[in-house]
Every structure is written in structure tokens, then in C-alpha cells.
Design an enzyme around this catalytic site. Structure first.
Site, PDB file in Angstrom:
ATOM      1  N   CYS A   2    -133.670  55.537  73.769  1.00 10.13           N
ATOM      2  CA  CYS A   2    -134.662  55.063  72.789  1.00 10.13           C
ATOM      3  C   CYS A   2    -134.031  54.679  71.446  1.00 10.13           C
ATOM      4  O   CYS A   2    -133.032  55.258  71.033  1.00 10.13           O
ATOM      5  CB  CYS A   2    -135.750  56.085  72.489  1.00 10.13           C
ATOM      6  SG  CYS A   2    -136.669  56.597  73.933  1.00 10.13           S
ATOM      7  N   ARG A  27    -130.564  50.331  73.490  1.00 11.99           N
ATOM      8  CA  ARG A  27    -130.841  51.755  73.681  1.00 11.99           C
ATOM      9  C   ARG A  27    -131.987  52.007  74.672  1.00 11.99           C
ATOM     10  O   ARG A  27    -132.297  53.150  74.985  1.00 11.99           O
ATOM     11  CB  ARG A  27    -131.179  52.409  72.337  1.00 11.99           C
ATOM     12  CG  ARG A  27    -130.057  52.301  71.320  1.00 11.99           C
ATOM     13  CD  ARG A  27    -130.438  52.966  70.017  1.00 11.99           C
ATOM     14  NE  ARG A  27    -130.638  54.380  70.165  1.00 11.99           N
ATOM     15  CZ  ARG A  27    -129.673  55.290  70.164  1.00 11.99           C
ATOM     16  NH1 ARG A  27    -128.435  54.913  70.001  1.00 11.99           N
ATOM     17  NH2 ARG A  27    -129.952  56.559  70.306  1.00 11.99           N
ATOM     18  N   TRP A  74    -136.613  54.202  76.163  1.00  8.05           N
ATOM     19  CA  TRP A  74    -135.916  54.484  77.427  1.00  8.05           C
ATOM     20  C   TRP A  74    -136.666  55.682  77.983  1.00  8.05           C
ATOM     21  O   TRP A  74    -136.543  56.797  77.487  1.00  8.05           O
ATOM     22  CB  TRP A  74    -134.451  54.814  77.136  1.00  8.05           C
ATOM     23  CG  TRP A  74    -133.700  55.351  78.304  1.00  8.05           C
ATOM     24  CD1 TRP A  74    -133.449  56.657  78.592  1.00  8.05           C
ATOM     25  CD2 TRP A  74    -133.101  54.605  79.347  1.00  8.05           C
ATOM     26  NE1 TRP A  74    -132.719  56.759  79.755  1.00  8.05           N
ATOM     27  CE2 TRP A  74    -132.499  55.519  80.243  1.00  8.05           C
ATOM     28  CE3 TRP A  74    -133.012  53.239  79.638  1.00  8.05           C
ATOM     29  CZ2 TRP A  74    -131.821  55.115  81.380  1.00  8.05           C
ATOM     30  CZ3 TRP A  74    -132.330  52.854  80.772  1.00  8.05           C
ATOM     31  CH2 TRP A  74    -131.748  53.779  81.622  1.00  8.05           C
ATOM     32  N   ASN A 100    -136.953  59.854  69.775  1.00  8.12           N
ATOM     33  CA  ASN A 100    -135.864  59.621  70.729  1.00  8.12           C
ATOM     34  C   ASN A 100    -135.320  60.995  71.107  1.00  8.12           C
ATOM     35  O   ASN A 100    -134.935  61.758  70.231  1.00  8.12           O
ATOM     36  CB  ASN A 100    -134.799  58.763  70.031  1.00  8.12           C
ATOM     37  CG  ASN A 100    -133.439  58.813  70.715  1.00  8.12           C
ATOM     38  OD1 ASN A 100    -132.416  58.689  70.076  1.00  8.12           O
ATOM     39  ND2 ASN A 100    -133.422  58.998  72.008  1.00  8.12           N
ATOM     40  N   GLY A 101    -135.302  61.301  72.417  1.00  3.47           N
ATOM     41  CA  GLY A 101    -134.778  62.596  72.835  1.00  3.47           C
ATOM     42  C   GLY A 101    -135.675  63.208  73.894  1.00  3.47           C
ATOM     43  O   GLY A 101    -136.494  62.513  74.506  1.00  3.47           O
ATOM     44  N   GLU A 478    -112.538  57.627  93.202  1.00  5.13           N
ATOM     45  CA  GLU A 478    -113.207  57.056  92.031  1.00  5.13           C
ATOM     46  C   GLU A 478    -112.180  56.523  91.022  1.00  5.13           C
ATOM     47  O   GLU A 478    -112.389  55.485  90.400  1.00  5.13           O
ATOM     48  CB  GLU A 478    -114.138  58.111  91.398  1.00  5.13           C
ATOM     49  CG  GLU A 478    -114.800  57.721  90.084  1.00  5.13           C
ATOM     50  CD  GLU A 478    -115.710  56.491  90.156  1.00  5.13           C
ATOM     51  OE1 GLU A 478    -115.919  55.935  91.240  1.00  5.13           O
ATOM     52  OE2 GLU A 478    -116.173  56.069  89.082  1.00  5.13           O
ATOM     53  N   LYS A 482    -112.119  52.643  89.755  1.00  7.19           N
ATOM     54  CA  LYS A 482    -112.197  52.218  88.342  1.00  7.19           C
ATOM     55  C   LYS A 482    -111.078  51.244  88.023  1.00  7.19           C
ATOM     56  O   LYS A 482    -111.287  50.237  87.356  1.00  7.19           O
ATOM     57  CB  LYS A 482    -112.112  53.427  87.384  1.00  7.19           C
ATOM     58  CG  LYS A 482    -113.339  54.286  87.290  1.00  7.19           C
ATOM     59  CD  LYS A 482    -114.507  53.646  86.582  1.00  7.19           C
ATOM     60  CE  LYS A 482    -115.463  52.978  87.513  1.00  7.19           C
ATOM     61  NZ  LYS A 482    -116.444  53.714  88.220  1.00  7.19           N
ATOM     62  N   GLU A 485    -111.814  47.873  89.632  1.00 10.64           N
ATOM     63  CA  GLU A 485    -112.959  47.159  89.069  1.00 10.64           C
ATOM     64  C   GLU A 485    -112.654  46.499  87.734  1.00 10.64           C
ATOM     65  O   GLU A 485    -113.084  45.386  87.491  1.00 10.64           O
ATOM     66  CB  GLU A 485    -114.119  48.144  88.836  1.00 10.64           C
ATOM     67  CG  GLU A 485    -114.847  48.553  90.071  1.00 10.64           C
ATOM     68  CD  GLU A 485    -115.982  49.500  89.744  1.00 10.64           C
ATOM     69  OE1 GLU A 485    -115.710  50.581  89.185  1.00 10.64           O
ATOM     70  OE2 GLU A 485    -117.135  49.167  90.030  1.00 10.64           O
ATOM     71  N   HIS A 501     -99.542  59.574 107.339  1.00 10.14           N
ATOM     72  CA  HIS A 501     -99.986  58.984 108.603  1.00 10.14           C
ATOM     73  C   HIS A 501    -100.071  57.460 108.519  1.00 10.14           C
ATOM     74  O   HIS A 501    -100.815  56.834 109.254  1.00 10.14           O
ATOM     75  CB  HIS A 501    -101.339  59.581 109.019  1.00 10.14           C
ATOM     76  CG  HIS A 501    -101.250  61.040 109.289  1.00 10.14           C
ATOM     77  ND1 HIS A 501    -100.624  61.566 110.407  1.00 10.14           N
ATOM     78  CD2 HIS A 501    -101.645  62.117 108.562  1.00 10.14           C
ATOM     79  CE1 HIS A 501    -100.664  62.888 110.369  1.00 10.14           C
ATOM     80  NE2 HIS A 501    -101.283  63.243 109.244  1.00 10.14           N
ATOM     81  N   LYS A 598    -124.462  45.134  87.422  1.00  6.38           N
ATOM     82  CA  LYS A 598    -124.881  46.523  87.149  1.00  6.38           C
ATOM     83  C   LYS A 598    -125.838  47.035  88.237  1.00  6.38           C
ATOM     84  O   LYS A 598    -125.796  48.187  88.601  1.00  6.38           O
ATOM     85  CB  LYS A 598    -125.550  46.586  85.775  1.00  6.38           C
ATOM     86  CG  LYS A 598    -125.791  47.984  85.279  1.00  6.38           C
ATOM     87  CD  LYS A 598    -124.523  48.629  84.773  1.00  6.38           C
ATOM     88  CE  LYS A 598    -124.664  50.106  84.550  1.00  6.38           C
ATOM     89  NZ  LYS A 598    -123.385  50.806  84.673  1.00  6.38           N
TER      90      LYS A 598
HETATM   91  C1  F6R Z   1    -118.764  51.455  90.101  1.00  2.00           C
HETATM   92  C2  F6R Z   1    -120.030  50.808  90.261  1.00  2.00           C
HETATM   93  C3  F6R Z   1    -120.569  50.574  91.637  1.00  2.00           C
HETATM   94  C4  F6R Z   1    -121.883  51.339  91.772  1.00  2.00           C
HETATM   95  C5  F6R Z   1    -122.604  50.981  93.077  1.00  2.00           C
HETATM   96  C6  F6R Z   1    -123.857  51.795  93.242  1.00  2.00           C
HETATM   97  O1  F6R Z   1    -118.339  51.450  88.788  1.00  2.00           O
HETATM   98  O2  F6R Z   1    -120.659  50.512  89.302  1.00  2.00           O
HETATM   99  O3  F6R Z   1    -119.676  50.957  92.639  1.00  2.00           O
HETATM  100  O4  F6R Z   1    -121.585  52.698  91.721  1.00  2.00           O
HETATM  101  O5  F6R Z   1    -122.919  49.625  93.069  1.00  2.00           O
HETATM  102  O6  F6R Z   1    -124.706  51.591  92.176  1.00  2.00           O
HETATM  103  P1  F6R Z   1    -125.952  52.515  91.922  1.00  2.00           P
HETATM  104  O7  F6R Z   1    -125.454  53.848  91.534  1.00  2.00           O
HETATM  105  O8  F6R Z   1    -126.701  51.827  90.827  1.00  2.00           O
HETATM  106  O9  F6R Z   1    -126.724  52.560  93.213  1.00  2.00           O
END
Ligand code: F6R
Length: 603
Positions: A2, A27, A74, A100-101, A478, A482, A485, A501, A598
Site C-alpha cells: 500500500c 506499492r 495492496w 499501510n500494514g 534456485e 537466478k 535468469e 554420475h 512476472k
Molecule cells: C524465477 C521465476 C519463475 C517463477 C515461476 C512460477 O525467478 O520468477 O521461475 O518462479 O514462473 O511463478 P509463480 O510463483 O508466480 O507461479
């Protein structure tokens, strides 16, 4: 998260509030609203959805008045809707509040207020604050706000004004940001600096547990107990773009730095001292459940791998973890006795949604972990555990991964409690350690310079391996993801024992190996893997536990010790930073990496 904005001065408030909201929309954008004091009456305009909906509804019309508050939401309590949009008035309509909170004790406060005759119009936690101030008001809004907030637990930044003090804006803060902007004969209140920049560069930070009162002439600050505080203003030197990112060059770096806060937010409202209080799964009948399945994609899938381990270890419930895009094309054994946990920060991932539909068709009990309120997955699942991480603007998941790990940890503890497999004392021990994680993570972040130096040294490599065992294995996956990506470097995460292996054939002095070698059950095994790697002349970048002086590697990054099941929460942070600084060195578009989105809403 928010965003809030307030104005008092000689100009019309509404255009200033709307401009401020535009600058704070990062936000949250579930709804937007403004309230302006217009000739002794509070006029409220609010709309569901983005600010543009509110602007369209106003259609160029200005609400006259020289004092006002605005809010961009939010959602946390109550779905995104016009009714739940802020500002919220009290019963009399003589005062209005934006917030906000999260008010953790809002349910009991609401019940008490209802019993005392107050009526509520929204489902938000915020509205209790309006009614508490209404009750406490005896002609001094700042004093009434202090009195009201002394009853509140949780996190807040609030703004409030009343028709009874028509030149006064009151604000307060506890764990959510709030700044005051100082102008000439006018003053401002905002969640963040971008909203102030068009008007002033003189500002004053409101600290936790403080209440401020602004009129045209100046600002006063008190503690919640009413002790007056003297605060020196500071000069804002950031440009607008830097201000939106909180002074960081990229949202990704800002969000990594928000991770200690993300842990606290994920815990908010879910603990009562060292006792678990997961109201989201209260009353859920688990007596028939005999197995579970976690379904997710990408980073969320890796959080699922950690979750499987914790649930099996603590709750002794057999768990499977499935990649959502494979799940529905396999032959998943799902029936009404299966608990299906779907993890998705966006709540909109098409494959995860398809898995949810399949699970429901088979009569399974479904539980979603998601960050975005009102997203498709939260509407379909039987129960929802929100990540409470606030908006994540960087396309790659960083702070939401941390929040996923925290929430799945709480869920695993709750399942163990329900199945009678962990005692109160054992749960309390884990919770004590979870609560210590934010400060331990701050210590990891203090190593940023060292990690940046390492990243610059290795940024020219074209391939990396990440290896780990046990709880460190998902971190290897992970960490590699990162790096791929955001820096576009080939990286593979492997269970350390699997290296010999096959993949070991790829190793040479040009392929660095990141070895996750935290002190724990598999320590001696990973040390052997490191030796195998070094024998092939590959350079080893090791992640070790503070105090480990025996580790032999070309580079060592240390993290504080914690309980083994919680290690993934700390161990990923250096590799998020590493990926970030490698990408920076290579000039990549870090906040918007090529080909990524995203929310992946297509199959
Ligand atoms: C990694 C990333 C993607 C998401 C994947 C699932 O940085 O952003 O691998 O983790 O697309 O996304 P959600 O969690 O939104 O289902």
C-alpha cells in the site's frame, strides 16, 4: 504494501494526492482512493483496480478542498473491491483513515467495537483504527490517534484527518514506512519519497512508534505515549527514478534487501509468542489426509522441494513435489485423502492453475500459497496462505521465495502439531529460531561488498555448477536458476552426490562450482564432493557456516548458523546477490530479463 499520501496547505489537495498516488502505484494497485475535506464535509472517491480507474471515474473533476489523504492498495485483509478501498470513515463520517500494514489483533478489536455498537462497512483490518480513534476523540486528534494505536498490534503507517480539526493531518508509524515532506506554508505525508519529489526536497522521517501532526505551518512529533520528540529534517538528493527504487539501482537489489522484512511480514499475524496461530487453516479437517502433493513452477517449485522435506520430517506425511506443467500430463494419484498444496507468488501461473483444477476434480483438499491477493489461485483453492511480501517488481522472484519458505515452514509445523508429532516445546524452539532469521539475514547482507567483488571476478565465465545435498540441494537449484535468469550464464544445479554420475565430465578450470557446504547432516559428504571437484582443477566457491575454518575452497562465503530445516532461508541470499552483481557486470537488464514475465499465464 500500500501507498499513502497526504496534503495540507493553500492549494487544492486532490491533484497533489492523485499525482502522489501515481508515484506510489508500485506499492500496490488493487484499488485507489482519496478523501478531501470540502467545506466541512469529507468527500471520498474510490475505485477498485488501478489508479487509472479512479481517474476515469473522476473524469477531470477536481474535488475542492485544501486538506486530504490518498491511498493505493495492496490487499491483505478483504478482497480487492471498492468497499474495501481506503480511505475508511468512522461511524460518524467525521474522520477518515488510510493505512499501510497489517493490524494483527484486528479480529478481536473488531468484535469488541461491534459489541460497543460500532458498525463496519468493509472487511479490512484498517477500519478498526477509524473506530478506535472515533472512540478516543475528545477534541485532540493527535492524542486520540495515540490512544487508539496503543491498543493495536501489528504493523502500520496511517494517515487520518477529521472535520473537527480542519487544518490538521495526523500520521503514525510502526514497522511500515512514513515520511513527512516540508514545504513553504504546506506540508505532506507519504509512504515513500517519490510522492514528495515534485514539491519539496526537505523531509523528515517518522520513526517506529511515533505520531506526527501536520498543519500548514509545521510538524510536531510525539511517541505513542505522548512524549514530544525533536527531529531534524534532511535533504533528499535522489532523482525520481532512484527514489522509486528506494535509492537502489534496481528493484531486484531493493527486493533482496527487503528480505529480512519479508520474513517478519510472513510471520505477521501467525504467531502468538512462540505459539503457532495459523488462522487460515483453522477448522480444516485433516483427519482423513494420508498423503500430500506440492505443485508449482520455477522458483516456487524449489520452495516446494524444501516444503516436502519439512513436512515429511516434522509431520511424517508422505509428500510428492510435482512441476505443474508435468503434473497434469502424468498420472497423479490424487484422491479426497490427498492434501494438494499449490505454490505461486503471482497466483496466475497457468500450469499451476490447471493443477488446481485437476486436484479439485479429484476431490482433493487444496491449499494455496500466493502473494497476490484475489489472484486466480486464491479464488479457486479451499484455503489460502498469503505470503504477505508486498509487490515484487523485479521479474525474478527473490523476496517472494523467502516468504514462500517461511510460510511453508509454518505450515509444516502446523501439520506436525495437528498430527501430534511435535510437542509445543519443539515447535517453540523452531519458532524462536525463525524469529531470529531477520537479524541473521541482515548479517548475510552485510557481506554484499565481498559477494560483489567475487561476482566481478567470475562474471566472464560461461558455465557454472551449483551443488548441494539435503536441504542445500533446492538452494543449488534456485541459485543456478537466478544466475541463468538475470545474467544469461549457463548454470546447473545438481545434488552433489550425482555429480560423479555424469556431469563431472564437464568440469575444467573454466567451470566454477558453487558448493553449498553448510554445517549439518551432510557436511562430510559435501566436503568429499568438493575434493572431487578440486581434483579436476575446477574452482570452488563455497558457502559455509560461520566459524567453519576447515573448509577448503578457492572462495568462501559465510552465513550464520541456524537449525538445519531453516538453512535454505539464509543460504540463498548470497547467490541472489551473486547473480545480481554478475548480471550488472555483464550489463544485463536485471529488472526485466529477456524472454521472462512476472506472471506466466500461458501453458
Ligand atoms: C524465477 C521465476 C519463475 C517463477 C515461476 C512460477 O525467478 O520468477 O521461475 O518462479 O514462473 O511463478 P509463480 O510463483 O508466480 O507461479
Amino acid at each position: 504494501m500500500c501507498g499513502i499520501v497526504g496534503y495540507v496547505g493553500p492549494r487544492f489537495a486532490a491533484p497533489i494526492l492523485l499525482d502522489g498516488l501515481k508515484r506510489l502505484e508500485y506499492r500496490g494497485y488493487d484499488s485507489a482512493g482519496i478523501a478531501v475535506l470540502n467545506q466541512g464535509r469529507i468527500e471520498i472517491e474510490k475505485c477498485e483496480g488501478k489508479l487509472e480507474n479512479l481517474l476515469a471515474a473522476l473524469d477531470g473533476r477536481t474535488v475542492p478542498g485544501f486538506l486530504g489523504l490518498g491511498h493505493t492498495r495492496w490487499a491483505t485483509h478483504g478482497e480487492p473491491s471498492q468497499t474495501n478501498a481506503h480511505p475508511h470513515p468512522d461511524c460518524t463520517g467525521r474522520l477518515v483513515v488510510v493505512h499501510n500494514g497489517i493490524i494483527e489483533n484486528y479480529a478481536s478489536l473488531r468484535q469488541e467495537l461491534l459489541e460497543r455498537g460500532h458498525s463496519f462497512t468493509s472487511e479490512t483490518d484498517t477500519e478498526v483504527v477509524a473506530h478506535l480513534i472515533e472512540e478516543a476523540y475528545e477534541g485532540d486528534l493527535a492524542e486520540a490517534t495515540r490512544k487508539a494505536l496503543r491498543q493495536v498490534r501489528g504493523a502500520y503507517a496511517i494517515g487520518v484527518f477529521s472535520v473537527d480539526e480542519p487544518e490538521l493531518l495526523v500520521g503514525a508509524r510502526l514497522f511500515s514506512p512514513l515520511v513527512v515532506g516540508l514545504g513553504q506554508g504546506e506540508n505532506y505525508l507519504a509512504s515513500d519519497i517519490p510522492a514528495l519529489l515534485p514539491h519539496t526536497r526537505r523531509a523528515l522521517i517518522v520513526e517506529d512508534g511515533e505520531v506526527v501532526a501536520l498543519d500548514r505551518q509545521g510538524v510536531r512529533v510525539w511517541t505513542l505515549e505522548g512524549k514530544e520528540v525533536h527531529r531534524e529534517p534532511f535533504h533528499i538528493s535522489w532523482d525520481l527514478e532512484a527514489a522509486e527504487k528506494g535509492g537502489y539501482p534496481h528493484f531486484v537489489l531493493k527486493e533482496i534487501h527487503e528480505e529480512p522484512e519479508a520474513i517478519k511480514n510472513a510471520l505477521r499475524g501467525r504467531l502468538d509468542g512462540e505459539r503457532l496461530s495459523l488462522s487460515e487453516v483453522e477448522g480444516l479437517d485433516l483427519s482423513q489426509i494420508n498423503r500430500g502433493c506440492i505443485v508449482a513452477c520455477g522458483t516456487s517449485f524449489y520452495a516446494g522441494l524444501v516444503g516436502k522435506r519439512l513436512i515429511e520430517e516434522w509431520a511424517c506425511l508422505p509428500m510428492e513435489v510435482a512441476i505443474a506443467s508435468e503434473f497434469r500430463y502424468s498420472c497423479p494419484v490424487i484422491d479426497p485423502r490427498t492434501l494438494v498444496i499449490l505454490i505461486s507468488q503471482s497466483g496466475e501461473t497457468a500450469d499451476t492453475l490447471a493443477a488446481l483444477r485437476l486436484a479439485k476434480e479429484r476431490g482433493a483438499l487444496t491449499l494455496a500459497l500466493a502473494n497476490v491477493m484475489g489472484s486466480s489461485i486464491t479464488r479457486g483453492a479451499d484455503r489460502v496462505l498469503y505470503l504477505q511480501a508486498g509487490p515484487e517488481i523485479g521479474v525474478v522472484a527473490t523476496k517472494t521465495y523467502i516468504a514462500e519458505l517461511v510460510v511453508i515452514t509454518l505450515l509444516a509445523l502446523e501439520l506436525a502439531r495437528r498430527r501430534g508429532l511435535l510437542t509445543k516445546g519443539q515447535i517453540g524452539e523452531v519458532i524462536r529460531e525463525v524469529k531470529a532469521l531477520p537479524s541473521k539475514m541482515e548479517r548475510v547482507l552485510e557481506g554484499e561488498e565481498e559477494i560483489a567483488r567475487l561476482a566481478r571476478r567470475y562474471a566472464d565465465r560461461s558455465s557454472f555448477f551449483f551443488i548441494g545435498r539435503g536441504v542445500d540441494y533446492p538452494t543449488a537449484l534456485e541459485g543456478a536458476l537466478k544466475l541463468k535468469e538475470i545474467s544469461y550464464i549457463h548454470a546447473e544445479g545438481y545434488p552433489a552426490g550425482e555429480l560423479k554420475h555424469g556431469p563431472i565430465a564437464m568440469l575444467d578450470p573454466e567451470v566454477p562450482v558453487v558448493a553449498l557446504a553448510t554445517k549439518g547432516a551432510h557436511y562430510s559428504k559435501i566436503i568429499s564432493s568438493i575434493q572431487e571437484v578440486r581434483a579436476r582443477k575446477a574452482q570452488v566457491l563455497a558457502l559455509a557456516t560461520e566459524g567453519d575454518e576447515d573448509i577448503e575452497a578457492d572462495e568462501v562465503i559465510y552465513v550464520p548458523d541456524t537449525l538445519e530445516p531453516l538453512k535454505p532461508i539464509l543460504s540463498i541470499v548470497p547467490w541472489q546477490l551473486f547473480a545480481y552483481y554478475v548480471a550488472r557486470e555483464r550489463g544485463c537488464d536485471i529488472d526485466k530479463p529477456r524472454n521472462l514475465a512476472k506472471s506466466v499465464t500461458v501453458e
